[in-house]
Design an enzyme around this catalytic site. Structure first.
Site, short mmCIF file in Angstrom:
data_model
loop_
_atom_site.label_atom_id
_atom_site.label_comp_id
_atom_site.label_asym_id
_atom_site.label_seq_id
_atom_site.Cartn_x
_atom_site.Cartn_y
_atom_site.Cartn_z
N GLU A 81 0.74 -1.26 0.04
CA GLU A 81 0.04 0.09 -0.09
C GLU A 81 0.84 1.22 0.18
O GLU A 81 1.87 1.45 0.79
CB GLU A 81 -0.96 0.15 1.24
CG GLU A 81 -1.73 -1.09 1.30
CD GLU A 81 -2.98 -1.11 0.21
OE1 GLU A 81 -3.04 -0.16 -0.52
OE2 GLU A 81 -3.77 -2.01 0.06
N ARG A 91 -18.15 -0.55 4.93
CA ARG A 91 -19.03 -1.22 4.15
C ARG A 91 -19.77 -2.28 5.22
O ARG A 91 -20.86 -2.64 4.69
CB ARG A 91 -18.36 -1.96 2.97
CG ARG A 91 -19.62 -2.48 1.99
CD ARG A 91 -18.84 -2.82 0.80
NE ARG A 91 -17.56 -3.83 0.78
CZ ARG A 91 -17.58 -5.09 1.04
NH1 ARG A 91 -18.78 -5.77 1.31
NH2 ARG A 91 -16.09 -5.70 1.46
N CYS A 144 -8.26 -1.64 8.02
CA CYS A 144 -6.75 -1.60 7.62
C CYS A 144 -6.49 -0.24 7.22
O CYS A 144 -5.25 0.01 7.77
CB CYS A 144 -6.75 -2.56 6.32
SG CYS A 144 -6.60 -4.31 7.07
N HIS A 170 -1.34 -5.54 2.22
CA HIS A 170 -2.42 -6.28 2.16
C HIS A 170 -2.15 -7.83 1.66
O HIS A 170 -1.32 -7.86 0.62
CB HIS A 170 -3.77 -5.75 1.42
CG HIS A 170 -4.63 -4.94 2.09
ND1 HIS A 170 -4.94 -3.75 1.88
CD2 HIS A 170 -5.37 -5.40 3.14
CE1 HIS A 170 -5.70 -3.13 2.92
NE2 HIS A 170 -6.35 -4.36 3.44
#
Ligand code: PCA
Length: 219
Positions: A81, A91, A144, A170
């Site tokens: 990342e 979500r 995260c 990730h």
């Protein structure tokens, strides 16, 4: 003398009963890899509690470098990342049932922080080791990204933080998770673990800023 590396993984969340980030991270606990002694810590998949747990671990181990790892179910490879954003927009509920929307990770903090990992050099090292990997420009807006942003904020405000490596990676589902998520990609635990070992070995590499890692429309 070896340096301390804080390596974190998350507990399972959502519909999954395992989290590959914790499975991989705990298998490296106590190892010395290159110049780093690895200290593995589990973080809760909780917006409210993960940051506190991270700060406690940073106080306990006084790490010279920090790598936070999380599951990105559905992604086909290890993703390095590049940027953390100051946004929580969930979500699904976290493990405390909290589901913030349109909220900041750190009140009044900058919109984003860059990773302090040499992501291009790491991608090259992983490819040389035969491990699928790419650079990602979004860690999402769930826990995260929040812990990635918190980590980079802590390094930003720490007096000697500027010289320290730190960032977020990730990883895909394990095959046993993909078995119940039709058509989802996966990676074996041994490949993920080998990938993390390779990243730790190359953590202090110098970044190659002449090689492009750009994308067009995410491709
Ligand atoms: N992955 C989630 C949170 C915990 C984890 O392992 C995420 O990508 O936000």
């Amino acid at each position: 003398m070896s340096k301390n590396l804080l390596l974190t993984g998350f507990d399972p969340f959502g519909a999954d009963s395992i989290n590959p980030s914790w499975e991989a991270v705990r298998s490296l606990h106590g190892r010395t890899i290159g110049s780093y002694q690895v200290h593995a810590v589990q973080l809760p998949t909780s917006f409210a509690r993960a940051g506190t747990a991270l700060r406690e671990a940073m106080n306990t181990f006084a790490p010279d470098a920090m790598l936070c790892i999380g599951q990105a179910g559905g992604r086909p490879d290890i993703t390095l990342e590049r940027v953390a954003i100051n946004l929580m927009d969930a979500r699904i509920p976290d493990n405390d049932g909290a589901q913030p929307t349109d909220d900041e990770v750190i009140r009044g903090g900058p919109a984003a922080y860059w990773s302090r990992l040499p992501v291009k050099a790491l991608r090259q090292a992983l490819h040389a080791a035969g491990i699928p990997c790419s650079i990602s420009y979004t860690a999402g807006t769930f826990v995260c990204n929040a812990i990635f942003y918190t980590l980079m904020h802590e390094l930003h405000i720490e007096p000697d933080g500027s010289g320290k490596r730190g960032g977020f990676i990730h990883i895909p589902y394990l095959p046993e998770q993909a078995a119940v998520h039709p058509n989802a990609a996966s990676m074996s635990l041994s490949s993920i673990t080998h990938g993390l070992e390779t990243i730790i070995l190359h953590l202090d590499d110098v970044e190659d800023t002449n090689c492009s890692a750009g994308t067009l429309h995410g491709a």
